[in-house]
Design a protein around this motif. Sequence first.
Motif, mmCIF file in Angstrom:
data_model
loop_
_atom_site.group_PDB
_atom_site.id
_atom_site.type_symbol
_atom_site.label_atom_id
_atom_site.label_comp_id
_atom_site.label_asym_id
_atom_site.label_seq_id
_atom_site.Cartn_x
_atom_site.Cartn_y
_atom_site.Cartn_z
ATOM 1 N N ASP A 286 0.871 -1.181 0.000
ATOM 2 C CA ASP A 286 0.000 0.000 0.000
ATOM 3 C C ASP A 286 0.903 1.225 0.000
ATOM 4 N N PRO A 287 0.982 1.942 -1.109
ATOM 5 C CA PRO A 287 1.944 3.044 -1.204
ATOM 6 C C PRO A 287 1.445 4.388 -0.701
ATOM 7 N N SER A 288 0.167 4.485 -0.356
ATOM 8 C CA SER A 288 -0.366 5.830 -0.138
ATOM 9 C C SER A 288 -1.103 6.058 1.172
ATOM 10 N N SER A 289 -1.398 5.011 1.921
ATOM 11 C CA SER A 289 -2.170 5.213 3.145
ATOM 12 C C SER A 289 -1.292 5.732 4.278
ATOM 13 N N TYR A 290 -1.961 6.327 5.258
ATOM 14 C CA TYR A 290 -1.270 6.810 6.449
ATOM 15 C C TYR A 290 -1.693 6.046 7.698
ATOM 16 N N TYR A 291 -2.592 5.105 7.506
ATOM 17 C CA TYR A 291 -2.919 4.196 8.598
ATOM 18 C C TYR A 291 -3.204 2.825 8.001
ATOM 19 N N LEU A 292 -3.128 1.804 8.827
ATOM 20 C CA LEU A 292 -3.203 0.438 8.346
ATOM 21 C C LEU A 292 -4.568 0.139 7.746
ATOM 22 N N GLN A 293 -4.534 -0.537 6.604
ATOM 23 C CA GLN A 293 -5.744 -0.843 5.855
ATOM 24 C C GLN A 293 -5.999 -2.344 5.815
ATOM 25 N N LYS A 294 -7.269 -2.715 5.937
ATOM 26 C CA LYS A 294 -7.669 -4.111 5.803
ATOM 27 C C LYS A 294 -8.409 -4.368 4.490
ATOM 28 N N THR A 295 -8.576 -3.330 3.701
ATOM 29 C CA THR A 295 -9.339 -3.424 2.464
ATOM 30 C C THR A 295 -8.410 -3.598 1.289
ATOM 31 N N GLN A 296 -8.711 -4.544 0.434
ATOM 32 C CA GLN A 296 -7.817 -4.881 -0.664
ATOM 33 C C GLN A 296 -7.597 -3.725 -1.637
ATOM 34 N N ARG A 297 -8.597 -2.902 -1.830
ATOM 35 C CA ARG A 297 -8.485 -1.856 -2.840
ATOM 36 C C ARG A 297 -7.430 -0.813 -2.495
ATOM 37 N N ASN A 298 -7.000 -0.784 -1.250
ATOM 38 C CA ASN A 298 -5.956 0.161 -0.855
ATOM 39 C C ASN A 298 -4.559 -0.312 -1.245
ATOM 40 N N TYR A 299 -4.439 -1.557 -1.636
ATOM 41 C CA TYR A 299 -3.144 -2.134 -1.962
ATOM 42 C C TYR A 299 -2.980 -2.152 -3.484
ATOM 43 N N ASP A 300 -1.952 -1.477 -3.951
ATOM 44 C CA ASP A 300 -1.754 -1.329 -5.396
ATOM 45 C C ASP A 300 -0.898 -2.431 -6.008
ATOM 46 N N TYR A 301 -0.057 -3.040 -5.216
ATOM 47 C CA TYR A 301 0.891 -4.026 -5.742
ATOM 48 C C TYR A 301 0.700 -5.346 -5.012
ATOM 49 N N TRP A 302 0.742 -6.445 -5.809
ATOM 50 C CA TRP A 302 0.457 -7.768 -5.258
ATOM 51 C C TRP A 302 1.507 -8.782 -5.707
ATOM 52 N N GLY A 303 1.829 -9.684 -4.808
ATOM 53 C CA GLY A 303 2.658 -10.822 -5.173
ATOM 54 C C GLY A 303 1.827 -11.875 -5.884
ATOM 55 N N GLN A 304 2.490 -12.915 -6.332
ATOM 56 C CA GLN A 304 1.819 -13.918 -7.166
ATOM 57 C C GLN A 304 1.027 -14.928 -6.358
ATOM 58 N N GLY A 305 1.205 -14.957 -5.065
ATOM 59 C CA GLY A 305 0.485 -15.921 -4.239
ATOM 60 C C GLY A 305 1.296 -17.173 -4.011
ATOM 61 N N THR A 306 1.181 -17.704 -2.814
ATOM 62 C CA THR A 306 1.882 -18.930 -2.471
ATOM 63 C C THR A 306 0.940 -19.827 -1.676
ATOM 64 N N GLN A 307 0.970 -21.109 -1.973
ATOM 65 C CA GLN A 307 0.037 -22.053 -1.368
ATOM 66 C C GLN A 307 0.529 -22.500 0.009
ATOM 67 N N VAL A 308 -0.365 -22.428 0.970
ATOM 68 C CA VAL A 308 -0.123 -22.984 2.298
ATOM 69 C C VAL A 308 -1.209 -24.025 2.562
ATOM 70 N N THR A 309 -0.785 -25.235 2.864
ATOM 71 C CA THR A 309 -1.719 -26.311 3.140
ATOM 72 C C THR A 309 -1.432 -26.867 4.526
ATOM 73 N N VAL A 310 -2.467 -26.905 5.366
ATOM 74 C CA VAL A 310 -2.335 -27.424 6.728
ATOM 75 C C VAL A 310 -3.160 -28.699 6.821
ATOM 76 N N SER A 311 -2.477 -29.786 7.082
ATOM 77 C CA SER A 311 -3.165 -31.074 7.171
ATOM 78 C C SER A 311 -3.591 -31.357 8.606
ATOM 79 N N SER A 312 -4.704 -32.033 8.732
ATOM 80 C CA SER A 312 -5.230 -32.339 10.075
ATOM 81 C C SER A 312 -4.674 -33.663 10.598
#
Length: 124
Positions: free
Chosen positions: A98-124
């Motif tokens: 998030d390049p522009s906010s002045y306080y922490l954001q939980k909303t996706q639209r505030n984040y301009d740049y994204w990584g490609q994603g990584t899979q996390v799998t938790v087995s029971s």
Amino acid sequence: VQLQAPGGGLVQAGGSLRLTCAATGRTFSRYFMGWFRQAPGKEREFVAAINWSGGSTSYADSVKGRFTIFRDNAKNTVYLQMNSLKPEDTAIYYCAADPSSYYLQKTQRNYDYWGQGTQVTVSS
């Protein structure tokens, strides 16, 4: 800025995993950073966020007390330490900047740049 988040993996319930997100560019220290996740069949949701210095953080209730977000501006890297993992933590995890906010954001639209994603799998 470009974000790369290798890692992820398979872990048993109760285990731990650390995600790493490396950023290119010289302005990393000016960005708030966040982690989001998307489980199968669900919408992407907020997990954690951190301010420029690392002195302020925010967490989703579902991970509070188990996950820790921290950053190393000298290495242009943000981390997500995940402890006491549960099967419901299984998801694709994304880091975002998030390049522009002045306080922490939980909303996706505030984040301009994204990584490609990584899979996390938790087995029971």
